[in-house]
Structure formats: structure tokens, C-alpha cells
Motif scaffolding. Structure first.
Motif, PDB file in Angstrom:
ATOM      1  N   PHE A  80       0.795  -1.222   0.000  1.00 45.13           N
ATOM      2  CA  PHE A  80       0.000   0.000   0.000  1.00 45.13           C
ATOM      3  C   PHE A  80       0.832   1.279   0.000  1.00 45.13           C
ATOM      4  O   PHE A  80       0.374   2.307  -0.513  1.00 45.13           O
ATOM      5  N   ASP A  83       3.134   3.483  -4.508  1.00 48.22           N
ATOM      6  CA  ASP A  83       2.117   3.652  -5.553  1.00 48.22           C
ATOM      7  C   ASP A  83       2.349   2.745  -6.759  1.00 48.22           C
ATOM      8  O   ASP A  83       1.412   2.119  -7.270  1.00 48.22           O
ATOM      9  N   PHE A  86       1.832  -0.895  -5.824  1.00 39.60           N
ATOM     10  CA  PHE A  86       0.419  -1.130  -5.561  1.00 39.60           C
ATOM     11  C   PHE A  86      -0.360  -1.267  -6.865  1.00 39.60           C
ATOM     12  O   PHE A  86      -1.166  -2.192  -7.030  1.00 39.60           O
ATOM     13  N   ALA A  87      -0.125  -0.369  -7.797  1.00 34.74           N
ATOM     14  CA  ALA A  87      -0.814  -0.448  -9.087  1.00 34.74           C
ATOM     15  C   ALA A  87      -0.519  -1.779  -9.780  1.00 34.74           C
ATOM     16  O   ALA A  87      -1.415  -2.393 -10.375  1.00 34.74           O
ATOM     17  N   ARG A 144       0.123   7.632   1.233  1.00 39.37           N
ATOM     18  CA  ARG A 144      -0.003   6.652   0.142  1.00 39.37           C
ATOM     19  C   ARG A 144      -0.632   5.364   0.666  1.00 39.37           C
ATOM     20  O   ARG A 144      -1.502   4.772   0.011  1.00 39.37           O
ATOM     21  N   ASN A 148      -4.166   4.183  -0.821  1.00 39.34           N
ATOM     22  CA  ASN A 148      -4.234   2.966  -1.634  1.00 39.34           C
ATOM     23  C   ASN A 148      -5.071   1.888  -0.959  1.00 39.34           C
ATOM     24  O   ASN A 148      -5.776   1.119  -1.639  1.00 39.34           O
TER      25      ASN A 148
END
Length: 309
Positions: A80, A83, A86-87, A144, A148
């Protein structure tokens, strides 16, 4: 005898040495052996374990039906606070949600709860209970992480399920202060894990008082505090904790099970109680003997809850 809870009780593959830390190629308890043991012992649900372990689609539904079990939830660990990572991990979440949807096609009494968790970091996993000291998270990274996590939770809800978030030793949401900070920033309720909270310096009974209105899932485990302290004092990380005998059958450790269950009953908890006894079967251990011990422990664990549920 205390008033009964309306909650339901599930077992978990992690209690049989099957989870994300199980060594590749290790001899493991089969899915059918696990389901048969839980069914014979009086459990009405099971956690998913690693994706594919219990099967998928018709195979998963058939296995659950044969054991008279419903799917209680399942672990989805995501990075998490990063970024980009996580994507890249979202297809993993989507795959897990497809499995939950496949399990729910027969219209179970309770839908499973996708159990979100942070991925943490290598330094934190090597220093459970001391994460804020060895690898503190900057404010920007916290933003973030919570942002997320909310995206993931919204994705879970869009798929028709209610998410839950698991605080976990060795991650960035480990100790009570981190759990407080997380819950204040997100619209996601909490999986309270008695063992991991203890590692993080918390008290499970106090946690029910503190976060009771936000607890929608419960992972119950007992902990031998002396053994845990020995492992941590020797520099052990989470793998060493799981490979030790820190997590024991109910009544063999130091968790006040009765106080926890009384506290959640008073709060009107009506979710899944997932019994966990995190273990790893060591190299050279007879899988037959390992299964026999795990099965005996599940009898003890289920019996320990009878006064409540």
C-alpha cells in the motif's frame, strides 16, 4: 455458561502449515485432508489460504459443500505505501475477488470477507514488534498507504463484498498507535488478530474496548509469550516466529481467551471467528505426524470456544 455469540467459527490453512510462507515444493496437508478435519471437528467455515489451494470455481464450491463449510475470508497482501508497486498488484486483488465470487455463487449464509493487509518491509519482517523503531514510515508514505488501502477497499465493495483490514506483525500497521492512525484515515473495518496484536505491543481485550465498533472479523490465536520472547531475543523475524512453537493450541499459551470472547459478545460481534495457529512444518517432518498433531490441536481449539459459540 455465558450467552452464546451469533458469530460463526472457521478454521484456516495456516493452522496446517499452508500459507504464503510455506516453502515452495514442501510436503503439505492436502486441501481434502484439511476440509475433512475441520468438518469432523465442528467448524462451519474455512479461510481461503493461498489462491488455488482449496481450488477454484466448481472445484472450490464442491469441496466446501462436501465439508459443509462456507468461505469465511481470505488473505490479500498488497504494498500500500508504494504507488507503483500497488498499481502492479491490483491484478492480484482482482484474481482473489474472482475466487470469492466463485465461492459465493451458491448463495452462502454469509459472504466471505476479503482480508486486506499491508506488505510491510524486509526490515520490519525481521524485527516484529519493533517496526516503528527500525523502519518508520514518513507522513507522505502514510498518505499513500491509507489512500491505496481505500482504493483497494472500494474495489472490494464494487465486487460485492465487504472488506476488512488485518493489522499484522512485520508490516507498517503493526502496533496500536499505527492501527489508530490507519482507522482514523480510512473507511475500512478491522480484523482483530489476538496474536499479532500481542506481538505489536497491544492487549486484545483492551483492543475490543478501543476498536470494538470497527471490528468486523476476528482472528483468534494463542501465544506462548516465553517462547515468542526467546525467538525475538535471538534476533528472529517473522519466519522464525512461525517456525517456532510461539503459536499454540488454546489454553497452552498466555492469551486470555475468555476475556476476549466475553468482550466481543458484549459488543454484539456477529462475524466470523477464524481460529488460527500459525505454524510451518519443518524439513524432514513426517506430514502424517504433522497432520495428526494439527488435527488434535483443532479439536482443542474448537472445544475451547464451545461456551461462547
Amino acid at each position: 455458561m455465558t450467552d452464546a455469540l451469533t458469530a460463526r467459527v472457521a478454521g484456516a490453512p495456516v493452522s496446517f502449515g499452508v500459507f504464503e510462507m510455506t516453502p515452495e515444493g514442501a510436503d503439505t496437508v492436502t486441501a481434502d485432508q484439511l476440509v475433512d478435519t475441520l468438518a469432523e471437528t465442528g467448524y462451519t467455515g474455512v479461510d481461503l489460504g493461498p489462491i488455488g489451494y482449496l481450488g477454484r470455481g466448481a472445484e472450490l464450491r464442491s469441496r466446501l459443500e462436501r465439508g459443509g463449510l462456507e468461505l469465511a475470508g481470505g488473505w490479500v497482501q498488497l504494498p500500500f505505501s508504494d504507488d507503483e508497486a500497488f498499481a502492479a498488484s491490483l491484478p492480484q486483488l482482482d484474481d482473489a475477488l474472482r475466487v470469492f465470487a466463485e465461492a459465493a455463487e451458491t448463495g452462502p449464509e454469509r459472504l466471505p470477507l476479503p482480508t486486506l493487509a499491508d506488505d510491510g518491509s524486509a526490515p520490519r519482517r525481521q524485527a516484529p514488534g519493533r517496526g516503528a523503531e527500525v523502519d518508520p514510515l514518513a507522513d507522505e508514505a502514510w498518505a499513500r498507504l491509507t489512500g491505496n488501502a481505500q482504493i483497494a477497499a472500494d474495489r472490494v465493495r464494487a465486487a460485492g463484498f465487504e472488506p476488512t483490514f488485518h493489522h499484522h506483525a512485520g508490516t507498517f500497521v503493526e502496533d496500536p498507535a499505527e492501527i489508530d492512525r490507519f482507522l482514523a484515515a480510512v473507511d475500512i473495518d478491522l480484523t482483530l488478530d489476538s496474536g499479532h496484536l500481542l506481538i505489536g505491543g497491544g492487549n486484545p481485550v483492551a483492543a475490543v474496548e478501543r476498536w470494538g465498533d470497527r471490528i468486523n472479523h476476528l482472528h483468534l490465536k494463542d501465544v506462548d509469550r516465553a517462547e515468542l520472547a526467546r525467538v525475538l531475543a535471538a534476533g528472529g523475524g517473522m519466519r522464525e516466529v512461525w517456525s517456532s512453537t510461539s503459536f499454540v493450541a488454546f489454553g497452552e499459551g498466555d492469551i486470555d481467551l475468555a476475556a476476549i470472547l466475553d468482550a466481543v459478545r458484549e459488543r454484539g460481534f456477529d462475524g466470523w471467528i477464524v481460529v488460527e495457529q500459525d505454524v510451518l512444518n519443518g524439513p524432514g517432518v513426517s506430514i502424517t505426524d504433522f497432520l495428526a498433531q494439527r488435527s488434535r490441536d483443532q479439536v482443542v481449539n474448537r472445544q475451547a470456544l464451545r461456551a461462547w459459540v
